[in-house]
Design a protein around this motif. Sequence first.
Motif, PDB file in Angstrom:
ATOM      1  N   ASP A 173       1.411  -2.071  -9.291  1.00 43.11           N
ATOM      2  CA  ASP A 173       1.004  -3.149  -8.191  1.00 43.11           C
ATOM      3  C   ASP A 173       0.273  -2.349  -6.957  1.00 43.11           C
ATOM      4  O   ASP A 173      -0.496  -2.877  -6.231  1.00 43.11           O
ATOM      5  CB  ASP A 173       2.382  -3.636  -7.373  1.00 43.11           C
ATOM      6  N   ARG A 174       0.685  -1.022  -6.966  1.00 42.35           N
ATOM      7  CA  ARG A 174      -0.082  -0.293  -5.902  1.00 42.35           C
ATOM      8  C   ARG A 174      -1.344  -0.008  -6.289  1.00 42.35           C
ATOM      9  O   ARG A 174      -2.373   0.011  -5.382  1.00 42.35           O
ATOM     10  CB  ARG A 174       0.666   1.119  -5.539  1.00 42.35           C
ATOM     11  N   VAL A 175      -1.713   0.338  -7.305  1.00 47.30           N
ATOM     12  CA  VAL A 175      -3.061   0.499  -7.782  1.00 47.30           C
ATOM     13  C   VAL A 175      -3.938  -0.848  -7.401  1.00 47.30           C
ATOM     14  O   VAL A 175      -5.259  -0.527  -6.820  1.00 47.30           O
ATOM     15  CB  VAL A 175      -3.221   0.732  -9.297  1.00 47.30           C
ATOM     16  N   LEU A 176      -3.297  -1.817  -7.819  1.00 50.16           N
ATOM     17  CA  LEU A 176      -4.195  -3.071  -7.248  1.00 50.16           C
ATOM     18  C   LEU A 176      -4.305  -3.133  -5.812  1.00 50.16           C
ATOM     19  O   LEU A 176      -5.281  -3.642  -5.543  1.00 50.16           O
ATOM     20  CB  LEU A 176      -3.533  -4.373  -7.884  1.00 50.16           C
ATOM     21  N   ALA A 177      -3.331  -2.961  -5.160  1.00 50.35           N
ATOM     22  CA  ALA A 177      -3.439  -2.992  -3.719  1.00 50.35           C
ATOM     23  C   ALA A 177      -4.238  -2.124  -2.987  1.00 50.35           C
ATOM     24  O   ALA A 177      -5.108  -2.273  -2.438  1.00 50.35           O
ATOM     25  CB  ALA A 177      -2.015  -2.779  -3.067  1.00 50.35           C
ATOM     26  N   ALA A 209      -9.023  -4.461 -13.068  1.00 47.69           N
ATOM     27  CA  ALA A 209      -8.091  -3.389 -12.965  1.00 47.69           C
ATOM     28  C   ALA A 209      -6.776  -3.653 -13.677  1.00 47.69           C
ATOM     29  O   ALA A 209      -6.158  -2.814 -14.453  1.00 47.69           O
ATOM     30  CB  ALA A 209      -7.733  -3.056 -11.433  1.00 47.69           C
ATOM     31  N   ALA A 210      -6.448  -5.109 -13.691  1.00 46.43           N
ATOM     32  CA  ALA A 210      -5.401  -5.393 -14.319  1.00 46.43           C
ATOM     33  C   ALA A 210      -5.517  -5.290 -15.893  1.00 46.43           C
ATOM     34  O   ALA A 210      -4.705  -4.620 -16.639  1.00 46.43           O
ATOM     35  CB  ALA A 210      -4.905  -6.860 -14.078  1.00 46.43           C
ATOM     36  N   LEU A 216      -5.286   7.414  -5.935  1.00 41.41           N
ATOM     37  CA  LEU A 216      -5.307   6.414  -7.182  1.00 41.41           C
ATOM     38  C   LEU A 216      -4.767   7.485  -8.553  1.00 41.41           C
ATOM     39  O   LEU A 216      -3.891   6.858  -9.311  1.00 41.41           O
ATOM     40  CB  LEU A 216      -6.799   6.044  -7.372  1.00 41.41           C
ATOM     41  N   GLN A 217      -5.205   8.641  -8.569  1.00 42.84           N
ATOM     42  CA  GLN A 217      -5.015   9.473  -9.717  1.00 42.84           C
ATOM     43  C   GLN A 217      -3.488   9.834  -9.654  1.00 42.84           C
ATOM     44  O   GLN A 217      -2.737   9.426 -10.668  1.00 42.84           O
ATOM     45  CB  GLN A 217      -5.574  10.674  -9.502  1.00 42.84           C
ATOM     46  N   ASP A 218      -2.822   9.925  -8.743  1.00 47.15           N
ATOM     47  CA  ASP A 218      -1.626  10.220  -8.581  1.00 47.15           C
ATOM     48  C   ASP A 218      -0.769   8.941  -8.800  1.00 47.15           C
ATOM     49  O   ASP A 218       0.331   8.886  -9.692  1.00 47.15           O
ATOM     50  CB  ASP A 218      -0.948  10.844  -7.096  1.00 47.15           C
ATOM     51  N   THR A 219      -1.105   7.790  -8.411  1.00 50.70           N
ATOM     52  CA  THR A 219      -0.591   6.695  -8.815  1.00 50.70           C
ATOM     53  C   THR A 219      -0.771   6.070 -10.242  1.00 50.70           C
ATOM     54  O   THR A 219       0.267   5.800 -10.880  1.00 50.70           O
ATOM     55  CB  THR A 219      -1.028   5.656  -7.739  1.00 50.70           C
ATOM     56  N   LEU A 220      -1.893   6.416 -10.542  1.00 48.33           N
ATOM     57  CA  LEU A 220      -2.227   5.947 -12.030  1.00 48.33           C
ATOM     58  C   LEU A 220      -1.377   7.311 -13.086  1.00 48.33           C
ATOM     59  O   LEU A 220      -0.993   6.661 -14.122  1.00 48.33           O
ATOM     60  CB  LEU A 220      -3.623   6.042 -12.385  1.00 48.33           C
ATOM     61  N   LEU A 229       0.787  -1.146  -0.028  1.00 47.77           N
ATOM     62  CA  LEU A 229       0.044   0.097  -0.044  1.00 47.77           C
ATOM     63  C   LEU A 229       0.956   1.243   0.027  1.00 47.77           C
ATOM     64  O   LEU A 229       0.321   2.417  -0.338  1.00 47.77           O
ATOM     65  CB  LEU A 229      -0.863   0.046   1.258  1.00 47.77           C
ATOM     66  N   GLY A 230       1.948   1.235   0.560  1.00 51.59           N
ATOM     67  CA  GLY A 230       2.896   2.454   0.653  1.00 51.59           C
ATOM     68  C   GLY A 230       3.074   3.054  -0.627  1.00 51.59           C
ATOM     69  O   GLY A 230       3.299   2.449  -1.675  1.00 51.59           O
ATOM     70  N   PRO A 231       3.860   4.246  -0.631  1.00 53.96           N
ATOM     71  CA  PRO A 231       4.019   5.141  -1.753  1.00 53.96           C
ATOM     72  C   PRO A 231       5.501   4.470  -2.379  1.00 53.96           C
ATOM     73  O   PRO A 231       5.428   4.966  -3.608  1.00 53.96           O
ATOM     74  CB  PRO A 231       4.438   6.397  -0.936  1.00 53.96           C
ATOM     75  N   ALA A 232       6.124   3.720  -1.996  1.00 55.09           N
ATOM     76  CA  ALA A 232       7.247   3.301  -2.547  1.00 55.09           C
ATOM     77  C   ALA A 232       6.965   2.038  -3.520  1.00 55.09           C
ATOM     78  O   ALA A 232       7.850   1.422  -4.251  1.00 55.09           O
ATOM     79  CB  ALA A 232       8.226   2.839  -1.586  1.00 55.09           C
TER      80      ALA A 232
END
Length: 181
Positions: free
Chosen positions: A74-78, A169-170, A118-122, A66-69
Motif C-alpha cells: 500500500d505504501r509503494v502505491l501511495a 505498480a500493482a 521505495l527500495q526499502d519499502t519494496l 505515506l508514513g513508515p507504518a
Amino acid sequence: MVAADEIFARSASPRGVSMDDVAAAAGVGKGTLFRRFGDRTGLIRALVERRIEPLRQAVESGPAPLGPATPPRDRVLALLDAILRFKLDNRYLALALEEAGSASPYRAGHYAWWHGTLQDTLSRVPEVADSGFTAHALLAATRADLVEHLVTEERMTPDRMRERLAAFAATTLGNTAQPVR
C-alpha cells in the motif's frame, strides 16, 4: 528563492528561464545567485527541495498511507501517487531540473531519497526480486518529461495518469496491492 519560484511557475518552458531573469526579478545581482546556488541547476534543486520538504516529512514520520507504518504494498502505491502528484503540481520546475543539462536528475538529493525510500519499502514485498531496479523502473514512470508528454501531447488527465500508474505498480507488485484513491 521566491522570485525564482514564481518565474518557473509562470514559464511555459523551463529552458527559457535564465539566471539573469531570476536576478532581475529578485532585485539582486546575478553574482549573488551564483554565490548562493552555484549555478542554475543548484537554484532549481534548491527550489525543488523547498517544495518537497512537507512531503518528505509526511513520508518519514507521518501517518498512513505515506508514513513508515503503512503496509509495504500500500505504501509503494501511495508513494508513487505522491510523486506523480508532486510532478503534476510542479511540472515546469520538475522538468527544468530534469532538463538541466549535464547534471543528471538521478544525482539529485530528492531522487536518491525517493529511490531509497521505495527500495526499502519494496524490499519488504516478497514478490519483488530486485528492489533497487524495481524502484528505478517505477520512478521512471514518474519522470517529469514523461508527465509533460502525457499531459501536453497525449492529453491525459491527471486522474487517468494516476489511475494508470497505480495499475502498473500493482501489476509490478503482483496485483495484491490496493490502488490509492
